[in-house]
Design a protein around this motif. Structure first.
Motif: not given
Length: 153
Positions: A16-19, A31-32, A140-143
């Protein structure tokens, strides 16, 4: 049950964050907060309240350090290099992966962002030092990647 639920919530929050960041160029505070809160609940369930408080403190320290770097960069270049949502996401991420996981998260995020910029360039989209690329999706991908890597070790 709590551990699995928190991982599912984290995955959904990251998507959702990425979008939202790609669409609007902003990472909502809620979201954070959700990411940080699910991390605290997960750690409390796995290792107890003291560990959850310690993880929360690590998040605060990372948030303060990244905010300071953001401030220094702005005062040096007079350009915002990192949004406040990204700073807050790194702080929330530290709750999940700890201080030692954040550099790996940043490395993965940076490499994937560079790959995206390269693909933009190859597709004839102009990429200059002024090109704004939302960094939240890459963080987000890194997390998520660091969580997977930490589970392997």
């Amino acid at each position: 049950m709590i551990v699995t639920t928190s991982l599912i919530l984290l995955g959904l929050a990251c998507i959702w964050l990425a979008w939202i960041d790609l669409r609007d160029g902003i990472i909502p505070d809620w979201l954070n907060l959700l990411i940080a809160a699910t991390g605290v609940v997960r750690i409390a369930a796995l290792a107890g309240l003291a560990s959850a408080v310690a993880a929360l403190c690590e998040g605060v320290v990372i948030g303060a350090m990244v905010w300071l770097l953001r401030w220094l960069y702005y005062n040096w270049r007079k350009v915002q290099g990192l949004g406040l949502g990204d700073v807050k996401l790194l702080a929330a991420s530290a709750v999940w992966i700890g201080v030692v996981g954040v550099p790996i998260q940043l490395l993965i995020a940076s490499v994937t962002a560079l790959a995206a910029a390269g693909l933009m360039q190859l597709s004839k989209q102009p990429v200059t030092w002024l090109t704004a690329l939302p960094f939240g999706p890459f963080l987000a991908v890194g997390l998520l990647a660091v969580i997977v890597l930490q589970q392997q070790g």
